[in-house]
Design a protein around this motif. Structure first.
Motif, short mmCIF file in Angstrom:
data_model
loop_
_atom_site.label_atom_id
_atom_site.label_comp_id
_atom_site.label_asym_id
_atom_site.label_seq_id
_atom_site.Cartn_x
_atom_site.Cartn_y
_atom_site.Cartn_z
N LYS A 63 0.83 -1.21 0.00
CA LYS A 63 0.00 0.00 0.00
C LYS A 63 0.86 1.25 0.00
O LYS A 63 0.58 2.21 -0.73
N CYS A 73 2.72 1.59 -3.50
CA CYS A 73 1.79 1.97 -4.56
C CYS A 73 1.32 3.41 -4.39
O CYS A 73 1.21 4.17 -5.35
N GLY A 74 1.06 3.78 -3.14
CA GLY A 74 0.63 5.15 -2.89
C GLY A 74 1.67 6.17 -3.29
O GLY A 74 1.36 7.28 -3.73
N GLY A 110 1.56 6.31 -7.36
CA GLY A 110 0.30 6.50 -8.06
C GLY A 110 -0.33 5.23 -8.60
O GLY A 110 -1.08 5.28 -9.60
N LEU A 111 -0.08 4.09 -7.98
CA LEU A 111 -0.71 2.83 -8.37
C LEU A 111 -1.77 2.44 -7.36
O LEU A 111 -1.75 2.90 -6.21
N ASP A 112 -2.69 1.59 -7.78
CA ASP A 112 -3.80 1.17 -6.92
C ASP A 112 -3.57 -0.27 -6.46
O ASP A 112 -3.60 -1.19 -7.27
N PRO A 113 -3.35 -0.51 -5.16
CA PRO A 113 -3.10 -1.87 -4.68
C PRO A 113 -4.36 -2.67 -4.39
O PRO A 113 -4.26 -3.83 -3.97
N THR A 114 -5.53 -2.11 -4.62
CA THR A 114 -6.78 -2.79 -4.28
C THR A 114 -6.88 -4.14 -5.00
O THR A 114 -6.75 -4.21 -6.23
N LEU A 137 -0.86 -6.66 -9.43
CA LEU A 137 -1.92 -5.71 -9.19
C LEU A 137 -3.14 -6.03 -10.05
O LEU A 137 -3.01 -6.48 -11.18
N GLU A 159 -5.70 -3.59 -10.52
CA GLU A 159 -6.17 -2.36 -11.14
C GLU A 159 -5.17 -1.77 -12.13
O GLU A 159 -5.53 -0.89 -12.92
N ASP A 160 -3.93 -2.21 -12.10
CA ASP A 160 -2.89 -1.72 -13.02
C ASP A 160 -2.10 -2.93 -13.53
O ASP A 160 -1.89 -3.89 -12.79
#
Length: 303
Positions: free
Chosen positions: A22, A25-26, A29-33, A48, A50-51
């Motif tokens: 988290k 990624c933060g 600018g990446l999304d770890p969801t 990942l 989302e990316d």
């Protein structure tokens, strides 16, 4: 858990890996969801959702110390348009955060037919013809990595530790007496089918932790040992030997390299043996049969 509390000396649990993911990624600018942990042995690897990115966390001191070389190798291969995974562009790498070392990679879709020993042979022949990278590569020193793992094991008994240290000494002495027949040069260092990704345009090579200047026979050894130890589909060793032009199992130094490879397969998870309980049963089986000199026992991949 705050990422600031993640102490590399205490191991990497799934919980603190998620916190680290988290934070990393933060920061870029990446999304770890929904990220999927696809590997957790000597490195932890996330894909990942989302990316189209793979996040790789070095899982031991030995792995952390190799990351700068991994980054340099990846850029060297890209400069030669070699079929390999690529670092995520426009981000300074590796990323260092509170004692952890992370790299970010462009995801390669694992599509198409499963690569086989012929594909690996073609990539190795191409790799072995490349000019050495600017600044060179470290010299092959296989025992250094094993000894580093033995310096920071999780839940390894004293008797097993003493046995493995003695193995290092014996194998190191045997290696010094080998007469290699192929010219030395750049080697991948862990050349087996698990480090090939099918890819849309054909197989690509990944995992450069072991890339050094060393004996080319070592790049032919993992698949040979896989044939002897692991229940992989098909005979990739025969294909590799045919298309590379050498059957390493027929070389008189192979028993020493086999013993080295098996030692590495036994010790690879020592730094995360407690952090990842899923590997425990398979590690115990490998350790028990390796100590018994049982050359016929079958091993399974770590979970």
């Amino acid at each position: 858990m705050s990422v600031a509390t993640i102490d590399p000396s205490e191991g990497l649990t799934r919980e603190n890996l998620r916190s680290l993911l988290k934070a990393v990624c933060g920061g870029v600018g990446l999304d770890p969801t929904g990220a999927e942990l696809i590997k957790f042995t000597n490195n932890a690897v996330f894909r990942l959702r989302e990316d189209p990115v793979v996040v790789r966390v070095a899982g031991s001191t030995a792995a952390r110390e190799r990351v700068d070389t991994v980054v340099r190798v990846a850029r060297w291969l890209e400069s030669h348009s070699f079929p390999a995974v690529r670092l995520l562009p426009d981000i300074a790498q590796p990323i260092r955060l509170n004692g952890q070392v992370v790299t970010l990679w462009a995801q390669v879709p694992d599509v198409g037919p499963r690569p086989d020993g012929a594909h690996l042979a073609a990539l190795l022949r191409r790799l072995h013809r490349l000019p050495r990278p600017p600044g060179g590569l470290p010299a092959w020193s296989p025992m250094e990595e094993v000894r580093q793992r033995l310096a920071e094991p999780e839940d390894l008994g004293a008797a097993d530790h003493a046995f493995l240290v003695a193995e290092c000494d014996e194998i190191e002495e045997a290696l010094a007496g080998l007469r290699f027949v192929l010219p030395p040069g750049a080697i991948h260092g862990d050349a087996f089918l698990g480090n090939l990704i099918a890819g849309r345009r054909g197989p690509v090579l990944c995992d450069f932790d072991g890339t050094t200047i060393g004996p080319r026979e070592w790049d032919l050894t993992p698949v040979a040992v896989g044939r002897l130890r692991l229940d992989y589909p098909g005979d990739d060793h025969a294909l590799l030997a045919k298309h590379y032009g050498m059957d390493v199992m027929e070389w008189d130094g192979f028993p020493v390299l086999r013993r080295l490879r098996e030692l590495k397969l036994v010790t690879s998870v020592l730094p995360i043996l407690r952090s990842n309980p899923a590997v425990r049963a398979q590690w115990e089986h490998r350790m028990r049969t390796y100590k018994a000199r049982d050359l016929t026992a079958r091993w399974q991949p770590y979970s």
